[in-house]
Motif scaffolding. Structure first.
Motif, PDB file in Angstrom:
ATOM      1  N   SER A 216       0.806  -1.228   0.000  1.00 25.38           N
ATOM      2  CA  SER A 216       0.000   0.000   0.000  1.00 25.38           C
ATOM      3  C   SER A 216       0.836   1.273   0.000  1.00 25.38           C
ATOM      4  CB  SER A 216      -0.992   0.037   1.175  1.00 25.38           C
ATOM      5  OG  SER A 216      -0.343   0.374   2.397  1.00 25.38           O
ATOM      6  N   LEU A 217       2.185   1.155   0.089  1.00 25.85           N
ATOM      7  CA  LEU A 217       3.035   2.338   0.031  1.00 25.85           C
ATOM      8  C   LEU A 217       3.762   2.375  -1.312  1.00 25.85           C
ATOM      9  CD1 LEU A 217       4.646   2.496   3.586  1.00 25.85           C
ATOM     10  CD2 LEU A 217       2.731   3.830   2.698  1.00 25.85           C
ATOM     11  N   PRO A 218       3.805   3.529  -1.973  1.00 22.97           N
ATOM     12  CA  PRO A 218       4.468   3.608  -3.275  1.00 22.97           C
ATOM     13  C   PRO A 218       5.981   3.547  -3.146  1.00 22.97           C
ATOM     14  CG  PRO A 218       3.767   5.785  -2.575  1.00 22.97           C
ATOM     15  CD  PRO A 218       3.226   4.820  -1.558  1.00 22.97           C
ATOM     16  N   ASN A 219       6.624   3.187  -4.236  1.00 27.79           N
ATOM     17  CA  ASN A 219       8.077   3.114  -4.287  1.00 27.79           C
ATOM     18  C   ASN A 219       8.585   4.292  -5.112  1.00 27.79           C
ATOM     19  OD1 ASN A 219      10.656   2.180  -3.960  1.00 27.79           O
ATOM     20  ND2 ASN A 219      10.328   0.207  -4.949  1.00 27.79           N
ATOM     21  N   PHE A 220       9.549   5.034  -4.609  1.00 31.46           N
ATOM     22  CA  PHE A 220      10.092   6.195  -5.324  1.00 31.46           C
ATOM     23  C   PHE A 220      11.099   5.710  -6.346  1.00 31.46           C
ATOM     24  CE2 PHE A 220      12.819   9.761  -6.192  1.00 31.46           C
ATOM     25  CZ  PHE A 220      12.004  10.883  -6.089  1.00 31.46           C
ATOM     26  N   LEU A 237      14.521   4.492  -4.036  1.00 34.42           N
ATOM     27  CA  LEU A 237      14.926   4.968  -2.717  1.00 34.42           C
ATOM     28  C   LEU A 237      14.553   3.991  -1.613  1.00 34.42           C
ATOM     29  CD1 LEU A 237      14.443   8.826  -2.795  1.00 34.42           C
ATOM     30  CD2 LEU A 237      16.282   7.393  -3.674  1.00 34.42           C
ATOM     31  N   ALA A 238      13.786   2.957  -1.963  1.00 35.12           N
ATOM     32  CA  ALA A 238      13.548   1.873  -1.015  1.00 35.12           C
ATOM     33  C   ALA A 238      14.695   0.871  -1.030  1.00 35.12           C
ATOM     34  CB  ALA A 238      12.236   1.160  -1.340  1.00 35.12           C
ATOM     35  N   GLY A 239      15.704   1.138  -1.855  1.00 28.84           N
ATOM     36  CA  GLY A 239      16.856   0.257  -1.909  1.00 28.84           C
ATOM     37  C   GLY A 239      16.676  -0.943  -2.802  1.00 28.84           C
ATOM     38  N   GLN A 240      15.700  -0.885  -3.697  1.00 24.65           N
ATOM     39  CA  GLN A 240      15.458  -1.999  -4.594  1.00 24.65           C
ATOM     40  C   GLN A 240      16.064  -1.743  -5.968  1.00 24.65           C
ATOM     41  OE1 GLN A 240      11.068  -2.080  -4.232  1.00 24.65           O
ATOM     42  NE2 GLN A 240      11.325  -4.180  -3.536  1.00 24.65           N
ATOM     43  N   LEU A 241      16.568  -2.799  -6.576  1.00 26.73           N
ATOM     44  CA  LEU A 241      16.897  -2.782  -7.991  1.00 26.73           C
ATOM     45  C   LEU A 241      15.769  -3.521  -8.696  1.00 26.73           C
ATOM     46  CD1 LEU A 241      18.991  -2.088 -10.220  1.00 26.73           C
ATOM     47  CD2 LEU A 241      19.840  -4.428  -9.945  1.00 26.73           C
ATOM     48  N   VAL A 242      15.020  -2.773  -9.493  1.00 30.38           N
ATOM     49  CA  VAL A 242      13.874  -3.338 -10.211  1.00 30.38           C
ATOM     50  C   VAL A 242      14.233  -3.426 -11.685  1.00 30.38           C
ATOM     51  CG1 VAL A 242      11.438  -3.091 -10.785  1.00 30.38           C
ATOM     52  CG2 VAL A 242      12.273  -2.331  -8.552  1.00 30.38           C
ATOM     53  N   ARG A 243      14.050  -4.591 -12.266  1.00 32.70           N
ATOM     54  CA  ARG A 243      14.315  -4.793 -13.686  1.00 32.70           C
ATOM     55  C   ARG A 243      12.976  -4.864 -14.423  1.00 32.70           C
ATOM     56  NH1 ARG A 243      18.620  -8.479 -15.763  1.00 32.70           N
ATOM     57  NH2 ARG A 243      19.276  -6.540 -16.772  1.00 32.70           N
ATOM     58  N   THR A 256      17.639  -6.027  -2.936  1.00 29.30           N
ATOM     59  CA  THR A 256      17.252  -5.030  -1.939  1.00 29.30           C
ATOM     60  C   THR A 256      18.486  -4.715  -1.110  1.00 29.30           C
ATOM     61  OG1 THR A 256      14.970  -5.837  -1.837  1.00 29.30           O
ATOM     62  CG2 THR A 256      15.727  -4.483  -0.013  1.00 29.30           C
ATOM     63  N   THR A 257      18.844  -3.429  -1.100  1.00 25.17           N
ATOM     64  CA  THR A 257      20.061  -2.994  -0.414  1.00 25.17           C
ATOM     65  C   THR A 257      19.812  -1.602   0.144  1.00 25.17           C
ATOM     66  OG1 THR A 257      22.450  -2.650  -0.694  1.00 25.17           O
ATOM     67  CG2 THR A 257      21.051  -2.161  -2.599  1.00 25.17           C
ATOM     68  N   GLN A 258      20.836  -0.789   0.299  1.00 19.13           N
ATOM     69  CA  GLN A 258      20.649   0.569   0.798  1.00 19.13           C
ATOM     70  C   GLN A 258      20.004   1.442  -0.275  1.00 19.13           C
ATOM     71  OE1 GLN A 258      24.464   2.881   1.089  1.00 19.13           O
ATOM     72  NE2 GLN A 258      25.415   0.869   0.802  1.00 19.13           N
ATOM     73  N   GLN A 272      27.555  -6.199 -15.072  1.00 19.86           N
ATOM     74  CA  GLN A 272      27.914  -5.350 -13.948  1.00 19.86           C
ATOM     75  C   GLN A 272      27.299  -3.959 -14.085  1.00 19.86           C
ATOM     76  OE1 GLN A 272      30.481  -6.440 -11.405  1.00 19.86           O
ATOM     77  NE2 GLN A 272      29.787  -8.359 -12.318  1.00 19.86           N
ATOM     78  N   LEU A 273      26.778  -3.447 -12.969  1.00 18.58           N
ATOM     79  CA  LEU A 273      26.345  -2.065 -12.850  1.00 18.58           C
ATOM     80  C   LEU A 273      27.034  -1.454 -11.638  1.00 18.58           C
ATOM     81  CD1 LEU A 273      22.440  -2.480 -13.181  1.00 18.58           C
ATOM     82  CD2 LEU A 273      24.050  -1.919 -15.018  1.00 18.58           C
ATOM     83  N   LEU A 274      27.209  -0.139 -11.664  1.00 21.07           N
ATOM     84  CA  LEU A 274      27.554   0.591 -10.457  1.00 21.07           C
ATOM     85  C   LEU A 274      26.338   1.407 -10.047  1.00 21.07           C
ATOM     86  CD1 LEU A 274      31.207   1.911 -10.914  1.00 21.07           C
ATOM     87  CD2 LEU A 274      30.422  -0.257  -9.942  1.00 21.07           C
ATOM     88  N   ALA A 275      26.132   1.524  -8.742  1.00 20.41           N
ATOM     89  CA  ALA A 275      24.995   2.265  -8.200  1.00 20.41           C
ATOM     90  C   ALA A 275      25.478   3.304  -7.211  1.00 20.41           C
ATOM     91  CB  ALA A 275      24.014   1.316  -7.510  1.00 20.41           C
ATOM     92  N   SER A 276      24.981   4.520  -7.350  1.00 22.41           N
ATOM     93  CA  SER A 276      25.202   5.552  -6.334  1.00 22.41           C
ATOM     94  C   SER A 276      24.120   5.416  -5.270  1.00 22.41           C
ATOM     95  CB  SER A 276      25.179   6.944  -6.969  1.00 22.41           C
ATOM     96  OG  SER A 276      24.036   7.123  -7.784  1.00 22.41           O
ATOM     97  N   THR A 277      24.410   5.928  -4.069  1.00 26.99           N
ATOM     98  CA  THR A 277      23.507   5.714  -2.939  1.00 26.99           C
ATOM     99  C   THR A 277      23.353   6.977  -2.105  1.00 26.99           C
ATOM    100  OG1 THR A 277      25.231   5.045  -1.375  1.00 26.99           O
ATOM    101  CG2 THR A 277      24.292   3.311  -2.782  1.00 26.99           C
TER     102      THR A 277
END
Length: 289
Positions: A216-220, A237-243, A256-258, A272-277
């Motif tokens: 019930s809560l949206p994901n940014f 911003l929920a720390g998910q990588l969505v494909r 699911t991470t930071q 491989q990807l790099l992700a900023s946080t």
């Protein structure tokens, strides 16, 4: 399919999951020196393979060599997207802050190979919190902002007619593929992925709504990238990588991470990807294959 206002098309049913749904893994590539102050808003590579990281609260973009050593920095006020231009220069969105209404942002560019790169203003006067960006095959630059999508011509002028038809509230990340833009948006509804026609930006459709880790809560939805396998990868911003499969709109959460802010494909490493946080770490993500 159900058509709604402003040319937006909303799918009425979920598609089957994409094939690449096996879990991804993440490890810290470049740790934050001071968490949060080192908030890494965006990441991009130059032609030499150096990594550039937008440190939004330090008001600079930092350069790291292939070994991960910090080798330089360029002052940029509230930097957002870092994108390699067709001319080999780096283009950095600036003014990615709520204060952009009072202190407008824009885009600067500089030679990343210079010993001490000097940013020059490419476009200015953007007052709706510019953030994500992408070049198309013709060299035009597209910027995601809270007020909508913006197209900047190769000479640095705004395409005001195109922009008037591209009012996507809460536009954030942008990637281009062929004659389409894929845009994350967090306007009235958070967590949207849209497909927008480059030829007619009023022609756009809702490709997917991102799954949320909390019912019930949206994901940014933040920035995104097209991985070498053709699947869209989105940081949240929920720390998910969505494909997301762009051909069907099917979604998978593979990590699911930071809280993550942006992604970039690692040159020469198709999985491989790099992700900023938000915390400031840069993560190396290994995709399923």
């Amino acid at each position: 399919m159900l058509a709604v206002g402003c040319g937006l098309v909303v799918p009425t049913a979920s598609a089957a999951p994409v094939n690449a749904c096996a879990p991804a893994t993440a490890a810290v590539e470049t740790p934050a020196v001071l968490p949060v102050l080192d908030w890494s808003e965006n990441v991009g590579y130059d032609v030499e393979g150096n990594l550039w990281v937008s440190r939004i609260y330090r008001n600079e973009v930092q350069r790291y060599d292939r070994s991960g050593t910090l080798t330089g920095s360029v002052p940029v006020e509230f930097p957002g997207a870092v994108r390699l231009g067709p001319d080999g220069l780096l283009y950095v969105v600036y003014g990615d802050s709520p204060t952009s209404a009072l202190r407008p942002g824009g885009v600067v560019r500089f030679d990343p190979a210079a010993v001490a790169p000097t940013p020059e203003v490419f476009v200015s006067g953007l007052s709706s919190m510019p953030n994500g960006a992408a070049f198309d095959a013709d060299g035009d630059l597209y910027i995601g902002s809270m007020g909508g999508l913006l197209r900047v011509r190769r000479d640095g002028t705004l395409d005001t007619e195109w922009n008037a038809r591209a009012a996507v509230p809460g536009a954030n990340g942008v990637v281009a593929q062929g004659r389409s833009l894929y845009v994350t948006a967090n306007g009235a509804d958070f967590g949207q992925l849209l497909r927008v026609s480059i030829d007619d930006p009023a022609d756009r459709s809702l490709l997917a709504r991102l799954p949320s880790p909390v019912a019930s809560l949206p994901n940014f939805a933040d920035d995104l990238v097209i991985a070498p396998d053709g699947i869209l990868s989105i940081a949240t911003l929920a720390g998910q990588l969505v494909r997301v499969d762009p051909s069907t709109g099917a979604t998978c959460t593979v990590l699911t991470t930071q809280p993550m802010t942006a992604l970039v494909a690692v040159p020469g490493a198709p999985d491989q990807l790099l992700a900023s946080t938000e915390g400031g770490d840069v993560l190396r993500i290994t995709l399923p294959h």
